[in-house]
Scaffold this motif. Structure first.
Motif, PDB file in Angstrom:
ATOM      1  N   LYS A  87     -15.674   4.987   1.519  1.00 16.88           N
ATOM      2  CA  LYS A  87     -16.264   4.422   0.026  1.00 16.88           C
ATOM      3  C   LYS A  87     -15.238   3.415  -0.188  1.00 16.88           C
ATOM      4  CE  LYS A  87     -17.796   9.308  -1.107  1.00 16.88           C
ATOM      5  NZ  LYS A  87     -17.482  10.459  -2.086  1.00 16.88           N
ATOM      6  N   TRP A  88     -16.073   2.086   0.118  1.00 16.07           N
ATOM      7  CA  TRP A  88     -15.073   0.938   0.148  1.00 16.07           C
ATOM      8  C   TRP A  88     -14.707   0.586  -1.288  1.00 16.07           C
ATOM      9  CZ3 TRP A  88     -19.147   0.682   3.887  1.00 16.07           C
ATOM     10  CH2 TRP A  88     -18.718   1.047   5.271  1.00 16.07           C
ATOM     11  N   ILE A  89     -15.951   0.431  -1.993  1.00 14.43           N
ATOM     12  CA  ILE A  89     -15.722  -0.012  -3.429  1.00 14.43           C
ATOM     13  C   ILE A  89     -14.689   0.957  -4.103  1.00 14.43           C
ATOM     14  CG2 ILE A  89     -16.791  -0.446  -5.699  1.00 14.43           C
ATOM     15  CD1 ILE A  89     -19.188  -1.412  -3.897  1.00 14.43           C
ATOM     16  N   THR A  90     -14.953   2.152  -4.163  1.00 12.42           N
ATOM     17  CA  THR A  90     -14.246   3.064  -5.074  1.00 12.42           C
ATOM     18  C   THR A  90     -12.546   3.047  -4.341  1.00 12.42           C
ATOM     19  OG1 THR A  90     -15.838   4.576  -5.001  1.00 12.42           O
ATOM     20  CG2 THR A  90     -13.851   5.621  -5.571  1.00 12.42           C
ATOM     21  N   GLY A  91     -12.506   3.044  -3.065  1.00  8.86           N
ATOM     22  CA  GLY A  91     -11.142   2.968  -2.645  1.00  8.86           C
ATOM     23  C   GLY A  91     -10.271   1.701  -3.041  1.00  8.86           C
ATOM     24  N   ALA A  92     -11.059   0.629  -2.817  1.00  9.22           N
ATOM     25  CA  ALA A  92     -10.503  -0.890  -3.279  1.00  9.22           C
ATOM     26  C   ALA A  92     -10.158  -0.565  -4.896  1.00  9.22           C
ATOM     27  CB  ALA A  92     -11.471  -1.742  -2.930  1.00  9.22           C
ATOM     28  N   LEU A  93     -10.894  -0.207  -5.666  1.00  4.39           N
ATOM     29  CA  LEU A  93     -10.846  -0.210  -7.090  1.00  4.39           C
ATOM     30  C   LEU A  93      -9.536   0.677  -7.408  1.00  4.39           C
ATOM     31  CD1 LEU A  93     -14.487   0.088  -8.600  1.00  4.39           C
ATOM     32  CD2 LEU A  93     -12.878  -1.919  -8.816  1.00  4.39           C
ATOM     33  N   LEU A  94      -9.404   1.763  -6.739  1.00  6.58           N
ATOM     34  CA  LEU A  94      -8.327   2.850  -6.883  1.00  6.58           C
ATOM     35  C   LEU A  94      -7.123   1.929  -6.359  1.00  6.58           C
ATOM     36  CD1 LEU A  94      -8.110   5.566  -7.954  1.00  6.58           C
ATOM     37  CD2 LEU A  94      -8.166   6.389  -5.650  1.00  6.58           C
ATOM     38  N   PHE A  95      -7.126   1.412  -5.686  1.00 12.72           N
ATOM     39  CA  PHE A  95      -5.672   0.497  -4.795  1.00 12.72           C
ATOM     40  C   PHE A  95      -5.530  -0.417  -5.905  1.00 12.72           C
ATOM     41  CE2 PHE A  95      -3.866  -2.792  -2.409  1.00 12.72           C
ATOM     42  CZ  PHE A  95      -2.506  -1.852  -1.791  1.00 12.72           C
ATOM     43  N   LEU A  96      -6.440  -1.191  -6.381  1.00 14.26           N
ATOM     44  CA  LEU A  96      -6.284  -2.094  -7.313  1.00 14.26           C
ATOM     45  C   LEU A  96      -5.344  -1.651  -8.640  1.00 14.26           C
ATOM     46  CD1 LEU A  96      -6.557  -5.214  -8.277  1.00 14.26           C
ATOM     47  CD2 LEU A  96      -8.716  -4.493  -9.243  1.00 14.26           C
ATOM     48  N   PHE A  97      -6.037  -0.394  -9.054  1.00 13.50           N
ATOM     49  CA  PHE A  97      -5.334   0.074 -10.266  1.00 13.50           C
ATOM     50  C   PHE A  97      -3.887   0.764  -9.695  1.00 13.50           C
ATOM     51  CE2 PHE A  97      -4.941   3.796 -13.245  1.00 13.50           C
ATOM     52  CZ  PHE A  97      -5.022   3.083 -14.590  1.00 13.50           C
ATOM     53  N   SER A  98      -3.626   1.036  -8.642  1.00 16.12           N
ATOM     54  CA  SER A  98      -2.254   1.519  -8.297  1.00 16.12           C
ATOM     55  C   SER A  98      -1.290   0.103  -8.276  1.00 16.12           C
ATOM     56  CB  SER A  98      -2.416   2.224  -6.752  1.00 16.12           C
ATOM     57  OG  SER A  98      -2.230   0.968  -5.695  1.00 16.12           O
ATOM     58  N   ILE A  99      -1.924  -0.945  -7.904  1.00 17.67           N
ATOM     59  CA  ILE A  99      -0.982  -2.101  -8.306  1.00 17.67           C
ATOM     60  C   ILE A  99      -0.703  -2.379  -9.601  1.00 17.67           C
ATOM     61  CG2 ILE A  99      -0.836  -4.750  -7.814  1.00 17.67           C
ATOM     62  CD1 ILE A  99      -2.825  -4.206  -5.271  1.00 17.67           C
ATOM     63  N   GLY A 100      -1.608  -2.074 -10.476  1.00 14.34           N
ATOM     64  CA  GLY A 100      -1.352  -2.205 -11.981  1.00 14.34           C
ATOM     65  C   GLY A 100      -0.348  -1.249 -12.402  1.00 14.34           C
ATOM     66  N   ILE A 101      -0.196  -0.077 -11.627  1.00 19.73           N
ATOM     67  CA  ILE A 101       0.891   0.889 -12.286  1.00 19.73           C
ATOM     68  C   ILE A 101       2.248   0.537 -11.525  1.00 19.73           C
ATOM     69  CG2 ILE A 101       1.621   3.150 -11.875  1.00 19.73           C
ATOM     70  CD1 ILE A 101      -1.234   3.976 -11.903  1.00 19.73           C
ATOM     71  N   HIS A 102       2.125   0.037 -10.362  1.00 18.02           N
ATOM     72  CA  HIS A 102       3.711  -0.336  -9.729  1.00 18.02           C
ATOM     73  C   HIS A 102       3.337  -1.367  -8.521  1.00 18.02           C
ATOM     74  CE1 HIS A 102       7.589   0.024  -8.050  1.00 18.02           C
ATOM     75  NE2 HIS A 102       8.014   0.759  -9.194  1.00 18.02           N
ATOM     76  N   ARG A 103       3.884  -2.760  -8.781  1.00 20.13           N
ATOM     77  CA  ARG A 103       3.670  -3.649  -7.786  1.00 20.13           C
ATOM     78  C   ARG A 103       4.153  -3.507  -6.439  1.00 20.13           C
ATOM     79  NH1 ARG A 103       5.705  -8.730 -11.420  1.00 20.13           N
ATOM     80  NH2 ARG A 103       7.333  -7.134 -11.961  1.00 20.13           N
ATOM     81  N   SER A 104       4.909  -2.450  -6.335  1.00 25.55           N
ATOM     82  CA  SER A 104       5.369  -2.157  -4.649  1.00 25.55           C
ATOM     83  C   SER A 104       4.098  -1.659  -4.055  1.00 25.55           C
ATOM     84  CB  SER A 104       6.197  -0.993  -4.945  1.00 25.55           C
ATOM     85  OG  SER A 104       5.653   0.255  -5.304  1.00 25.55           O
ATOM     86  N   SER A 105       2.852  -1.359  -4.689  1.00 28.14           N
ATOM     87  CA  SER A 105       1.787  -0.775  -3.775  1.00 28.14           C
ATOM     88  C   SER A 105       1.297  -2.121  -3.026  1.00 28.14           C
ATOM     89  CB  SER A 105       0.672  -0.444  -4.768  1.00 28.14           C
ATOM     90  OG  SER A 105       0.994   0.772  -5.233  1.00 28.14           O
ATOM     91  N   LEU A 106       1.659  -3.440  -3.217  1.00 30.12           N
ATOM     92  CA  LEU A 106       1.171  -4.733  -2.783  1.00 30.12           C
ATOM     93  C   LEU A 106       1.798  -4.316  -1.166  1.00 30.12           C
ATOM     94  CD1 LEU A 106       1.815  -7.319  -5.484  1.00 30.12           C
ATOM     95  CD2 LEU A 106      -0.147  -6.738  -4.578  1.00 30.12           C
ATOM     96  N   MET A 107       2.881  -3.872  -0.999  1.00 32.83           N
ATOM     97  CA  MET A 107       3.441  -3.680   0.295  1.00 32.83           C
ATOM     98  C   MET A 107       2.218  -3.016   1.195  1.00 32.83           C
ATOM     99  SD  MET A 107       7.424  -3.205  -0.168  1.00 32.83           S
ATOM    100  CE  MET A 107       7.384  -1.955  -1.456  1.00 32.83           C
ATOM    101  N   PHE A 108       1.562  -2.037   0.776  1.00 39.23           N
ATOM    102  CA  PHE A 108       0.690  -1.303   1.480  1.00 39.23           C
ATOM    103  C   PHE A 108      -0.844  -2.111   1.869  1.00 39.23           C
ATOM    104  CE2 PHE A 108       3.455   1.765  -0.803  1.00 39.23           C
ATOM    105  CZ  PHE A 108       4.246   2.067   0.025  1.00 39.23           C
ATOM    106  N   ILE A 109      -0.657  -3.208   1.487  1.00 38.19           N
ATOM    107  CA  ILE A 109      -2.227  -3.742   1.683  1.00 38.19           C
ATOM    108  C   ILE A 109      -2.386  -3.694   3.151  1.00 38.19           C
ATOM    109  CG2 ILE A 109      -3.445  -5.900   1.873  1.00 38.19           C
ATOM    110  CD1 ILE A 109      -2.049  -6.561  -0.883  1.00 38.19           C
ATOM    111  N   PRO A 110      -1.447  -4.081   4.070  1.00 35.53           N
ATOM    112  CA  PRO A 110      -1.871  -4.068   5.663  1.00 35.53           C
ATOM    113  C   PRO A 110      -2.307  -2.861   6.219  1.00 35.53           C
ATOM    114  CG  PRO A 110       0.193  -5.009   5.164  1.00 35.53           C
ATOM    115  CD  PRO A 110      -0.134  -4.662   3.851  1.00 35.53           C
ATOM    116  N   LEU A 111      -2.038  -1.793   5.455  1.00 36.86           N
ATOM    117  CA  LEU A 111      -2.488  -0.251   5.588  1.00 36.86           C
ATOM    118  C   LEU A 111      -3.996  -0.063   5.751  1.00 36.86           C
ATOM    119  CD1 LEU A 111       0.268   2.150   4.129  1.00 36.86           C
ATOM    120  CD2 LEU A 111       0.345   0.959   6.237  1.00 36.86           C
TER     121      LEU A 111
END
Length: 354
Positions: free
Chosen positions: A152-176
């Motif tokens: 579920k690529w769109i839902t997953g991508a939107l959820l990840f985007l929201f995680s970045i909005g909560i804490h920018r450290s989530s940016l480090m997990f983009i390669p995953l």
């Protein structure tokens, strides 16, 4: 003790009637997850961030302090409905506990072992201290499952985007999100594991610190925003930290090498826990590594039950369960009797029941 004793009745390899479980593991999981949620949601003044974020919440300072648009939106909604700060704490606790419960429900071989691991690895208690980051990494985990496992690529991508909005450290997990494109071969896996083992135990921390900070200049890049402390500054590891690294190393090596030998797919969570060893072996031991490891160490609640179930002998399985329970029971009691130090709540959880 209740968690352990009741857990035995969900395991037909230990206690059973006519080779059937006495208690459904999923019922057990949801009951104890609810209990852990209640403790996390009703805590008052417990956790290094509790008082700090209480002032931020009532002062509406999220934007000024640049805490992230996602975190600010949640705060605005709660303030709009005139909800007290405790409800805000409960909401963040719900996200973390619900995510962990879902992860255990879908992917754990032994639910009670996973819950004991959750307590014994500090993950549950650490979520009291850095609840904003734990809300963020919970969303990252859900995003990865949706994106890579459920497709579920769109839902997953939107959820990840929201995680970045909560804490920018989530940016480090983009390669995953590209990790499934990597095929783990036998030679690659063995090389990674033994190089990590060598780097962790042989290369001194001051050398890693010099390479990472002085040569690469990463101190400034990872500078902490509020306290002006350096997240990348290395420190020496204790003997307990080293022993747990070795313990995780042995369990992961067994699980993944068995999969490679039987041509079973090395899945997303195997690969994620493999990154735990890479991060802890090559980065200087620091606040930065600890924060990154919050996410990857969550994979232990999948890996340890998987390690136990990978053995064919019931006797060996039960012996390993007792070993894991003993190790994490002692560690959990130790945590409950410590205060502060950025690892456990300032007040022990037991004080809540006095």
């Amino acid at each position: 003790m209740l968690l352990i004793l009741v857990g035995f009745y969900t395991d037909k390899e230990i206690i059973h009637l006519d080779n059937k479980r006495i208690l459904n593991p999923n019922i057990y999981l949801f009951l104890f997850s609810y209990f852990l949620f209640v403790i996390a949601a009703t805590r008052v003044g417990i956790g290094t961030d509790y008082d700090l974020y209480e002032g931020i919440y009532y002062g509406a300072k999220e934007s000024v302090l640049e805490l992230g648009w996602g975190f600010e939106w949640i705060s605005i909604i709660f303030r709009f409905f005139k909800l007290k700060y405790q409800y805000f704490i409960a909401f963040n606790s719900l996200i973390f506990i619900a995510t962990v419960t879902y992860f255990i429900y879908k992917y754990s071989s032994y639910k009670y072992i996973s819950l004991i691991t959750l307590l014994g690895t500090y993950s549950y208690f650490s979520s009291f201290n850095g609840f904003r980051q734990f809300t963020s990494i919970s969303l990252v985990l859900l995003a990865l499952i949706l994106f890579l496992e459920k497709k579920k690529w769109i839902t997953g991508a939107l959820l990840f985007l929201f995680s970045i909005g909560i804490h920018r450290s989530s940016l480090m997990f983009i390669p995953l999100f590209f990790i499934n494109y990597i095929t783990i071969t036998r030679k690659m896996f063995i090389s990674i594991m033994f190089v990590c083992l060598f780097s962790f135990f042989v290369i001194p921390e001051f050398i890693k610190n010099s390479i990472f900070n002085e040569l690469m200049g990463m101190n400034d890049f990872f500078q902490e925003k509020y306290t002006d402390s350096i997240h990348a500054q290395g420190e020496e590891r204790g003997i307990t930290n080293k022993m747990f690294f070795l313990f995780y190393w042995i369990t992961t090596f067994k699980v993944i090498i068995d999969k490679i030998n039987t041509k079973e797919k090395v899945n997303l969570f195997d690969k994620l826990f493999l990154i735990y060893f890479i991060v802890n072996s090559f980065f200087p031991y620091s606040n930065l590594v600890k924060r990154i490891s919050y996410f990857f160490e969550l994979m232990a609640i999948y890996m340890l039950p998987k390690f136990i179930s990978s053995h064919k002998s019931k006797i060996i399985k039960n012996a390993l369960k007792m070993l894991v329970i003993l190790i994490f029971f002692i560690r959990t009691i130790y945590v409950l009797n410590q205060n502060g130090d950025g690892v456990v709540p300032y007040e022990t959880i037991l004080y809540m029941f006095e």
